[in-house]
Design a protein around this motif. Structure first.
Motif: not given
Ligand code: TXA
Ligand code: MG
Length: 323
Positions: A76-98
């Motif tokens: 995920x790290x290189x993806x974020x470095x390249x595409x964030x901020x921008x039109x890419x949504x990531x579906x991730x494991x959630x933190x329990x407070x979400x």
């Protein structure tokens, strides 16, 4: 673009649990505090959206990702470095407070960091994440201007920030990074070819596996104008026009065609420019009471995949040469 005063009003509104219209680079969002269950419930109520269609949490920067996501894979790290901020949504494991109301009780959460300057100003000053589905009633066309949002929700929304016409014009690419192999769940203008050079293995495409989580955009009909939209291969047009009262039709294409008595609208030949104008054009045509909007099927190449996806979902009739 927007006054400091309006930005402050918007942030005060979010803090008070009210909803605001928020421009992003893709489409306008109906935004509420992602940590406030009452605010999130208002989003579902206002959109008339079924509860099992989870929302995207919008954050100001990549540092905030770990506030919402758990157990992020290294890729995920290189993806974020390249595409964030921008039109890419990531579906991730959630933190329990979400909140369950945000995720639709799934163990994943969708997160995006928009690059629109107005969204950035709001998110940087707002201390938290903001849920923002597209600011349209469920199943209708997404808004790409502040005026579209006001047309939908003039009575319900006090604050609609104006960020001008959206730069991308269709919804973000959704990439599931909650498992070992990333998978595109919703195509967007960032394609697999854009993402793959930054991934250890190529991402799966939509529907390449059967265990896809719920994505509301995957309902057969979605993103629709009120006027019936007919998706027609170019070769089928002459035959189609002989069977319809042509003076009540409008044909949308990327080249000038013989449309007889029908009206004609030409959209750009470059996919990113086409996408940028598509929803705005459909909003305008929807207001003109044609009996149908006839869209000539764009090319089948990857650059057009997201546009195809949205047109197919918007269409009530689809006629192709080879099917
Ligand atoms: O470009 C965009 O993404 C816009 C702007 C406003 O940011 N937002 C947007 O939101 O398109 P919405 O709610 O119209 O679409 C969000 C999509 C839905 O199809 C939903 O099912 C999917 O994201 N989604 C949300 N959480 C998910 C999850 N945990 N797993 C799979 N899909 C999820
Ligand atoms: Mg939507």
């Amino acid at each position: 673009m927007e006054t400091d005063q309006n930005i402050k009003k918007a942030i005060d509104g979010l803090n008070a649990g009210t909803l605001i219209g928020l421009p992003t680079e893709t489409v306008y969002g109906l935004a509420g505090d992602a940590s406030n269950p009452e605010a999130v419930k208002k989003i579902f109520a206002l959109k008339n959206r079924p509860a099992d269609h989870p929302l995207i949490v919008h954050i100001a920067n990549a540092h905030q990702l770990k506030d919402w996501a758990a157990e992020l894979p290294d890729y995920v790290t290189p993806l974020i470095e390249k595409f964030w901020p921008g039109p890419l949504t990531l579906v991730c494991q959630r933190q329990s407070h979400v909140l369950d109301v945000v995720t639709g009780r799934q163990n994943t959460v969708a997160i995006r960091c928009p690059d629109h300057p107005v969204a950035q100003r709001v998110l940087q000053s707002f201390n938290g994440g903001v849920c923002a589905p597209s600011a349209n009633p469920f199943g209708q066309l997404s808004p790409t201007t502040a005026e579209h949002v006001r047309d939908y929700f003039s009575h319900e929304l006090d604050i609609v920030l104006d960020g001008g016409p959206c730069r991308v014009g269709i919804e973000s690419t959704i990439l599931d990074v909650s498992g070992t192999q990333p998978q595109i769940l919703r195509p967007g203008m960032l394609t697999a070819s854009d993402l793959n050079p930054h991934l250890p293995q190529p991402c799966l495409l939509p529907n390449q596996q059967n265990n896809t989580p719920r994505v509301s955009g995957q309902l057969d009909q979605h993103y629709s104008p009120r006027t019936p939209l007919h998706l027609i291969a170019r070769e089928q047009l002459p035959d189609y026009l002989t069977k319809q009262p042509a003076d009540q039709l409008v044909v949308l294409s990327t080249e000038s065609l013989d449309v007889g008595n029908a009206a004609s609208v030409i959209l750009p030949k470059v996919p990113s420019d086409y996408a940028q104008q598509l929803y705005n054009q459909l909003h305008q045509l929807d207001a003109k009471h044609f009996t149908a909007i006839v869209v000539i099927t764009p090319p089948e190449t990857e650059g057009w995949a997201a546009i195809h996806d949205r047109l197919k979902r918007a269409s009530t009739v689809s006629i192709h040469t080879n099917s």
